[in-house]
Write a protein that holds these residues in place. Structure first.
Motif, PDB file in Angstrom:
ATOM      1  N   UNK A  78       0.864  -1.178   0.000  1.00 14.12           N
ATOM      2  CA  UNK A  78       0.000   0.000   0.000  1.00 14.12           C
ATOM      3  C   UNK A  78       0.903   1.231   0.000  1.00 14.12           C
ATOM      4  N   UNK A  79       0.610   2.176  -0.874  1.00 14.49           N
ATOM      5  CA  UNK A  79       1.438   3.370  -0.977  1.00 14.49           C
ATOM      6  C   UNK A  79       0.569   4.622  -1.046  1.00 14.49           C
ATOM      7  N   UNK A  80       1.129   5.720  -0.586  1.00 13.95           N
ATOM      8  CA  UNK A  80       0.439   7.000  -0.659  1.00 13.95           C
ATOM      9  C   UNK A  80       0.522   7.528  -2.076  1.00 13.95           C
ATOM     10  N   UNK A  81      -0.616   7.861  -2.633  1.00 14.07           N
ATOM     11  CA  UNK A  81      -0.660   8.449  -3.977  1.00 14.07           C
ATOM     12  C   UNK A  81      -0.596   9.965  -3.807  1.00 14.07           C
ATOM     13  N   UNK A  82       0.568  10.434  -3.385  1.00 12.72           N
ATOM     14  CA  UNK A  82       0.764  11.830  -3.023  1.00 12.72           C
ATOM     15  C   UNK A  82       1.455  12.649  -4.100  1.00 12.72           C
ATOM     16  N   UNK A  83       1.665  12.087  -5.255  1.00 10.95           N
ATOM     17  CA  UNK A  83       2.346  12.801  -6.328  1.00 10.95           C
ATOM     18  C   UNK A  83       3.855  12.794  -6.212  1.00 10.95           C
ATOM     19  N   UNK A  84       4.376  12.107  -5.191  1.00 16.77           N
ATOM     20  CA  UNK A  84       5.816  12.007  -5.015  1.00 16.77           C
ATOM     21  C   UNK A  84       6.433  11.064  -6.033  1.00 16.77           C
ATOM     22  N   UNK A  85       7.748  10.998  -5.994  1.00 14.42           N
ATOM     23  CA  UNK A  85       8.480  10.187  -6.970  1.00 14.42           C
ATOM     24  C   UNK A  85       8.041   8.724  -6.939  1.00 14.42           C
ATOM     25  N   UNK A  86       7.927   8.142  -5.749  1.00 15.31           N
ATOM     26  CA  UNK A  86       7.531   6.735  -5.641  1.00 15.31           C
ATOM     27  C   UNK A  86       6.155   6.522  -6.255  1.00 15.31           C
ATOM     28  N   UNK A  88       4.526   8.338  -8.399  1.00 18.20           N
ATOM     29  CA  UNK A  88       4.508   8.575  -9.838  1.00 18.20           C
ATOM     30  C   UNK A  88       5.056   7.392 -10.615  1.00 18.20           C
ATOM     31  N   UNK A  89       6.116   6.768 -10.120  1.00 16.77           N
ATOM     32  CA  UNK A  89       6.688   5.608 -10.810  1.00 16.77           C
ATOM     33  C   UNK A  89       5.726   4.422 -10.739  1.00 16.77           C
ATOM     34  N   UNK A 102       6.607   7.945 -20.276  1.00 18.53           N
ATOM     35  CA  UNK A 102       7.971   8.278 -20.703  1.00 18.53           C
ATOM     36  C   UNK A 102       8.544   9.422 -19.857  1.00 18.53           C
ATOM     37  N   UNK A 103       7.752  10.445 -19.630  1.00 19.25           N
ATOM     38  CA  UNK A 103       8.217  11.576 -18.836  1.00 19.25           C
ATOM     39  C   UNK A 103       8.561  11.178 -17.413  1.00 19.25           C
ATOM     40  N   UNK A 104       7.708  10.372 -16.808  1.00 20.18           N
ATOM     41  CA  UNK A 104       7.946   9.943 -15.429  1.00 20.18           C
ATOM     42  C   UNK A 104       9.177   9.056 -15.346  1.00 20.18           C
ATOM     43  N   UNK A 105       9.226   8.027 -16.166  1.00 20.95           N
ATOM     44  CA  UNK A 105      10.322   7.070 -16.066  1.00 20.95           C
ATOM     45  C   UNK A 105      11.649   7.646 -16.544  1.00 20.95           C
ATOM     46  N   UNK A 106      11.633   8.415 -17.627  1.00 22.39           N
ATOM     47  CA  UNK A 106      12.876   9.029 -18.090  1.00 22.39           C
ATOM     48  C   UNK A 106      13.365  10.062 -17.088  1.00 22.39           C
ATOM     49  N   UNK A 107      12.456  10.855 -16.594  1.00 20.95           N
ATOM     50  CA  UNK A 107      12.838  11.916 -15.665  1.00 20.95           C
ATOM     51  C   UNK A 107      13.324  11.397 -14.335  1.00 20.95           C
ATOM     52  N   UNK A 108      12.533  10.585 -13.696  1.00 17.81           N
ATOM     53  CA  UNK A 108      12.889  10.099 -12.370  1.00 17.81           C
ATOM     54  C   UNK A 108      13.925   8.988 -12.420  1.00 17.81           C
ATOM     55  N   UNK A 109      13.760   8.086 -13.370  1.00 13.36           N
ATOM     56  CA  UNK A 109      14.695   6.963 -13.466  1.00 13.36           C
ATOM     57  C   UNK A 109      16.072   7.369 -13.931  1.00 13.36           C
ATOM     58  N   UNK A 110      16.131   8.339 -14.824  1.00 14.33           N
ATOM     59  CA  UNK A 110      17.418   8.768 -15.370  1.00 14.33           C
ATOM     60  C   UNK A 110      18.016   9.934 -14.588  1.00 14.33           C
ATOM     61  N   UNK A 111      17.322  10.395 -13.560  1.00 18.68           N
ATOM     62  CA  UNK A 111      17.843  11.491 -12.752  1.00 18.68           C
ATOM     63  C   UNK A 111      17.709  12.845 -13.415  1.00 18.68           C
ATOM     64  N   UNK A 112      16.799  12.983 -14.362  1.00 16.91           N
ATOM     65  CA  UNK A 112      16.562  14.250 -15.036  1.00 16.91           C
ATOM     66  C   UNK A 112      15.763  15.158 -14.101  1.00 16.91           C
ATOM     67  N   UNK A 113      16.431  16.093 -13.476  1.00 19.64           N
ATOM     68  CA  UNK A 113      15.796  16.939 -12.474  1.00 19.64           C
ATOM     69  C   UNK A 113      14.711  17.841 -13.045  1.00 19.64           C
ATOM     70  N   UNK A 114      14.754  18.116 -14.327  1.00 24.14           N
ATOM     71  CA  UNK A 114      13.714  18.953 -14.922  1.00 24.14           C
ATOM     72  C   UNK A 114      12.372  18.228 -14.972  1.00 24.14           C
ATOM     73  N   UNK A 115      12.377  16.916 -14.848  1.00 18.41           N
ATOM     74  CA  UNK A 115      11.141  16.146 -14.869  1.00 18.41           C
ATOM     75  C   UNK A 115      10.465  16.102 -13.507  1.00 18.41           C
TER      76      UNK A 115
END
Length: 131
Positions: A78-86, A88-89, A102-115
């Motif tokens: 069970x996870x909080x759907x709070x819009x945080x990184x976890x 969102x992934x 693509x935006x979520x996984x590329x941004x968060x997974x690849x460390x793209x801070x602009x995402x």
């Protein structure tokens, strides 16, 4: 315990665990006040979690059509759907039609801070300052 109380109890438990916790179907069933675990109980658990702004996985555990013989020892995360990184992934994987995968996984997974969302950026800054 009613749906609202279940949601409050699990929400508190999830928050205290850092936004992610594991629970057995038996625990969730007991919190709703049922003696047996059946298709309608699975649906009520899923609805109570969603109403509280919580997500869960694997999704088939709370789907009576896919989990025709639910067992009390089966677990769901069970996870909080709070819009945080976890969240969102997880949401990108579980509900790809409802987000920019693509935006979520590329941004968060690849460390793209602009995402990152503004809230996630602030969270990252706090982590750095408090480190």
């Amino acid at each position: 315990m009613g749906d609202d109380e279940l949601a409050l109890s699990i929400t508190t438990r999830c928050r205290e665990a850092g936004g992610l916790t594991e629970a057995t179907l038996g625990e969730l069933r007991d919190e709703l006040g049922y003696k047996k675990l059946g298709r309608w109980v699975l649906a009520e658990i899923a609805d109570a979690l969603k109403a509280a702004g919580l997500g869960f996985f694997p999704p088939d555990r709370l789907n009576a059509e896919l989990n025709a013989e639910p067992r009390q020892w089966q677990t769901v995360w069970i996870y909080q759907r709070d819009g945080g990184a976890r969240a969102r992934v997880i949401d990108a994987v579980l509900q790809p039609d409802e987000c920019d995968v693509r935006g979520v996984l590329d941004g968060l997974g690849a460390g793209n801070l602009t995402a990152l969302s503004p809230a996630e950026r602030l969270r990252r800054i706090r982590e750095i300052v408090n480190a």
